[in-house]
Design a protein around this motif. Structure first.
Motif, PDB file in Angstrom:
ATOM      1  N   PHE A 185      16.670  -1.404  20.584  1.00  0.00           N
ATOM      2  CA  PHE A 185      17.266  -2.580  21.220  1.00  0.00           C
ATOM      3  C   PHE A 185      16.401  -3.810  21.009  1.00  0.00           C
ATOM      4  O   PHE A 185      16.910  -4.903  20.747  1.00  0.00           O
ATOM      5  CB  PHE A 185      17.466  -2.315  22.714  1.00  0.00           C
ATOM      6  N   GLU A 186      15.096  -3.643  21.088  1.00  0.00           N
ATOM      7  CA  GLU A 186      14.185  -4.764  20.875  1.00  0.00           C
ATOM      8  C   GLU A 186      14.350  -5.342  19.477  1.00  0.00           C
ATOM      9  O   GLU A 186      14.287  -6.552  19.279  1.00  0.00           O
ATOM     10  CB  GLU A 186      12.741  -4.300  21.101  1.00  0.00           C
ATOM     11  N   ILE A 229      27.307   5.655  13.166  1.00  0.00           N
ATOM     12  CA  ILE A 229      26.823   4.744  12.132  1.00  0.00           C
ATOM     13  C   ILE A 229      26.576   3.330  12.642  1.00  0.00           C
ATOM     14  O   ILE A 229      25.852   2.549  12.023  1.00  0.00           O
ATOM     15  CB  ILE A 229      27.815   4.713  10.933  1.00  0.00           C
ATOM     16  N   ALA A 230      27.134   2.976  13.815  1.00  0.00           N
ATOM     17  CA  ALA A 230      27.056   1.597  14.309  1.00  0.00           C
ATOM     18  C   ALA A 230      25.731   1.332  15.012  1.00  0.00           C
ATOM     19  O   ALA A 230      25.242   2.176  15.761  1.00  0.00           O
ATOM     20  CB  ALA A 230      28.219   1.323  15.266  1.00  0.00           C
ATOM     21  N   PRO A 231      25.118   0.139  14.823  1.00  0.00           N
ATOM     22  CA  PRO A 231      23.892  -0.214  15.547  1.00  0.00           C
ATOM     23  C   PRO A 231      24.200  -0.506  17.016  1.00  0.00           C
ATOM     24  O   PRO A 231      25.329  -0.838  17.373  1.00  0.00           O
ATOM     25  CB  PRO A 231      23.408  -1.483  14.824  1.00  0.00           C
ATOM     26  N   LEU A 232      23.193  -0.378  17.861  1.00  0.00           N
ATOM     27  CA  LEU A 232      23.381  -0.503  19.302  1.00  0.00           C
ATOM     28  C   LEU A 232      23.965  -1.852  19.705  1.00  0.00           C
ATOM     29  O   LEU A 232      24.904  -1.917  20.502  1.00  0.00           O
ATOM     30  CB  LEU A 232      22.039  -0.278  20.016  1.00  0.00           C
ATOM     31  N   ARG A 233      23.440  -2.933  19.156  1.00  0.00           N
ATOM     32  CA  ARG A 233      23.847  -4.272  19.592  1.00  0.00           C
ATOM     33  C   ARG A 233      25.338  -4.514  19.368  1.00  0.00           C
ATOM     34  O   ARG A 233      25.995  -5.195  20.152  1.00  0.00           O
ATOM     35  CB  ARG A 233      23.018  -5.328  18.856  1.00  0.00           C
ATOM     36  N   ARG A 271       7.310   0.250  12.321  1.00  0.00           N
ATOM     37  CA  ARG A 271       6.838  -0.489  11.144  1.00  0.00           C
ATOM     38  C   ARG A 271       8.014  -0.924  10.268  1.00  0.00           C
ATOM     39  O   ARG A 271       8.096  -2.078   9.845  1.00  0.00           O
ATOM     40  CB  ARG A 271       5.877   0.386  10.334  1.00  0.00           C
ATOM     41  N   ILE A 272       8.955   0.004  10.026  1.00  0.00           N
ATOM     42  CA  ILE A 272      10.112  -0.316   9.176  1.00  0.00           C
ATOM     43  C   ILE A 272      11.023  -1.337   9.845  1.00  0.00           C
ATOM     44  O   ILE A 272      11.575  -2.233   9.186  1.00  0.00           O
ATOM     45  CB  ILE A 272      10.891   0.975   8.837  1.00  0.00           C
ATOM     46  N   LEU A 273      11.157  -1.236  11.170  1.00  0.00           N
ATOM     47  CA  LEU A 273      12.016  -2.173  11.897  1.00  0.00           C
ATOM     48  C   LEU A 273      11.386  -3.554  12.039  1.00  0.00           C
ATOM     49  O   LEU A 273      12.048  -4.499  12.467  1.00  0.00           O
ATOM     50  CB  LEU A 273      12.340  -1.614  13.291  1.00  0.00           C
ATOM     51  N   VAL A 318       7.298  -1.840  23.669  1.00  0.00           N
ATOM     52  CA  VAL A 318       8.534  -2.586  23.886  1.00  0.00           C
ATOM     53  C   VAL A 318       9.100  -2.345  25.275  1.00  0.00           C
ATOM     54  O   VAL A 318      10.052  -2.984  25.667  1.00  0.00           O
ATOM     55  CB  VAL A 318       9.597  -2.187  22.836  1.00  0.00           C
ATOM     56  N   VAL A 319       8.489  -1.451  26.042  1.00  0.00           N
ATOM     57  CA  VAL A 319       9.004  -1.154  27.372  1.00  0.00           C
ATOM     58  C   VAL A 319       8.057  -1.756  28.403  1.00  0.00           C
ATOM     59  O   VAL A 319       6.885  -1.426  28.450  1.00  0.00           O
ATOM     60  CB  VAL A 319       9.110   0.375  27.612  1.00  0.00           C
TER      61      VAL A 319
END
Length: 514
Positions: free
Chosen positions: A237-238, A386-390, A483-485, A492-493
């Motif tokens: 999500f971040e 397959i869909a991203p969270l946002r 790292r990839i993201l 992030v929490v």
């Protein structure tokens, strides 16, 4: 529901989800066995016209298209449970109007309202189910929904066959009214089940999201496994959130999340489900068996019902096939089988011989078998995975809209198509099924055994996502994923809202996305 946690609670979620999908299958099949019988035609003589008949059957799909668009626009605001609850309300009202109809206009309005509800729940239930399930079992649960859909198809055909032997208006009104039973059950119980933890976290309700995740997993909040899953959800999500609220232009953007590509994959797989020609069998089986293969009405009903039962059995087996072989291989093998079936059917029917007609009828159900082994629940599972969270709600709304657009086109055109070109109709669907094979091979990314968050990492990595998935190991570590993201090295929490970071909790122990 009550004090349920862990596996019992997941079973409760799955039970309501499968109940909703049973209703999906039942609604799609039941009317096809009623429209050719005299008690129905005596009330709605207009449906003797193939064009009117096609429209009356297809307005359910038109309503479902409206429902999926409503889900696209407002589904994320309503929440996963809220969208299903509203959808079931529409289905209850629509079912009452259909069962009590004495004019074709009332029947049509009832089918549109039922369709709106169907579109809302079909676009939402797989997402809710997959977001509540464990990553390694999400495919199994969603495929079970597909199995219940085909059980609904079979029940619609067997109930139609049973009432074929009755007389008067009960012959068609009772089968139509039966749809109210599961609709009322889901409508009354859905809000007692937990909302998706991922939806709650996306909307800033961290505490409630953590609470629901604990209940669904049956684990305490400080459990390392649960904190690892929470950290991966928060990391995803971040990586996808921005200062500005969501805008629809994001659906057409590439970037790290490759939203447009993933939307196209969901659109394709849902459209392909309908363009395969499955409604030749599930909706118009009785009529086609009588017209194409010269069978009596009673025998047509019986064979269609037997075919529905076989269809349901195959869809249950698909739970093992699509989790064993994977999504790509299952889709490729079954698409090839469906193509071959539709190539052979017109060849046999063109001979005009009785034994050839019976062989072609067998191939029609062979097509049914191949479809049931992967394509019932598979497209709903894949478009949800397959869909991203946002943009998950929006992409699933668009994918469901694709399903209903092409379902409407297919269902509306089958009666006039057979009336005008007869057995050549099968050639059209042979070509369409053949076209799926290269698209699946070159573009569909395998999702078997991957968590929803792990797929974000695969699409964010440089290169072809299909090849990325094949070369990247399962259980990608949190550190490698961040790292990839392109995230920073800090947690992030927030400590006050979601506890200490996973690194502080488990020390040097490596955790993963699965």
């Amino acid at each position: 529901m009550g004090g349920m946690t862990g596996l019992p609670l997941q079973f409760a979620v799955a039970s309501i989800a499968t109940c909703a999908f049973w209703l999906f299958g039942y609604d799609m099949s039941v009317m096809g066995g009623l429209i050719t019988e005299e008690p129905f035609l005596s009330v709605f003589p207009e449906t003797k016209n193939p064009n009117v008949q096609g429209i009356i059957i297809a307005v359910l799909e038109l309503g479902a298209l409206i429902g999926s668009i409503v889900c696209l626009m407002y589904g994320d605001k309503m929440g996963r449970r809220g969208a299903v609850w509203v959808g079931m309300g529409f289905m209850v009202v629509g079912g009452i109007l259909q069962a009590s109809a004495f004019h074709v206009a009332q029947l049509g309005v009832g089918r549109v309202l039922s369709g709106i509800g169907l579109g809302l729940q079909v676009a939402t239930v797989p997402t809710w189910q997959s977001e509540c399930a464990k990553p390694k079992t999400q495919g199994r649960w969603v495929m079970i929904e597909g199995g219940l859909q085909t059980t609904g198809v079979a029940c619609g055909q067997w109930i139609g066959y049973a009432f074929f032997f009755t007389h008067g208006q009960i012959q068609w009104r009772m089968p139509v009214a039966i749809q109210l039973i599961p609709a009322i059950i889901v409508f009354c119980l859905i809000m007692f089940l937990p909302e998706s933890p991922r939806w709650l976290i996306k909307h800033g309700k961290i505490e409630q999201g953590v609470h629901n995740l604990c209940k669904l997993r049956g684990l305490p909040e400080d459990d390392p496994v649960l904190k690892a899953e929470l950290d991966s959800i928060m990391a995803t999500f971040e990586s996808q959130k921005s200062e500005a609220p969501f805008q629809y232009k994001e659906l057409f953007q590439g970037g790290t999340s490759q939203t447009f590509r993933r939307m196209c994959l969901g659109f394709f797989i849902q459209a392909a489900q309908q363009l395969s020609g499955i409604n030749l069998v599930s909706t118009y089986a009785n009529q086609i068996l009588g017209q194409s293969f010269n069978l009596s009405p009673g025998l047509s009903h019986l064979i269609a019902a037997c075919g529905g039962a076989e269809y349901a059995i195959c869809s249950v087996l698909s739970v093992f096939l699509i989790e064993g072989l994977g999504r790509r291989k299952a889709f490729l093998i079954t698409s090839s089988g469906m193509t071959i079936s539709f190539i052979l059917i017109p060849i046999l029917l063109s001979r005009g011989e009785r034994n050839m007609q019976l062989a072609a009828a067998g191939l029609l159900f062979l097509f049914n078998t191949f479809f049931g082994l992967a394509w019932v629940g598979g497209p709903f599972l894949y478009s949800a995975e397959i869909a991203p969270l946002r943009t998950r709600a929006q992409i699933n709304g668009i994918s469901a809209a694709a399903n209903w657009i092409f379902c409407f086109i297919v269902v509306m055109t089958i009666p006039p198509s057979f009336a005008n070109i007869g057995w050549k109709t099968y050639i059209v669907y042979a070509v369409l099924n053949a076209s799926f094979i290269p698209i699946i091979y070159f573009f569909l990314v395998e999702t078997k055994g991957r968590s929803l968050e792990e797929l974000d990492v695969i699409f964010a990595a440089p290169g072809d996502p299909v090849k990325n998935e094949q070369r990247m190991p399962h259980n990608i570590s949190i550190a490698e994923g961040r790292r990839i993201l392109g995230l920073d090295d800090h947690g992030v929490v927030d400590e006050k809202s979601a506890g200490e970071s996973i690194g502080e909790e488990v020390g040097n122990k490596e955790v993963d996305y699965a």
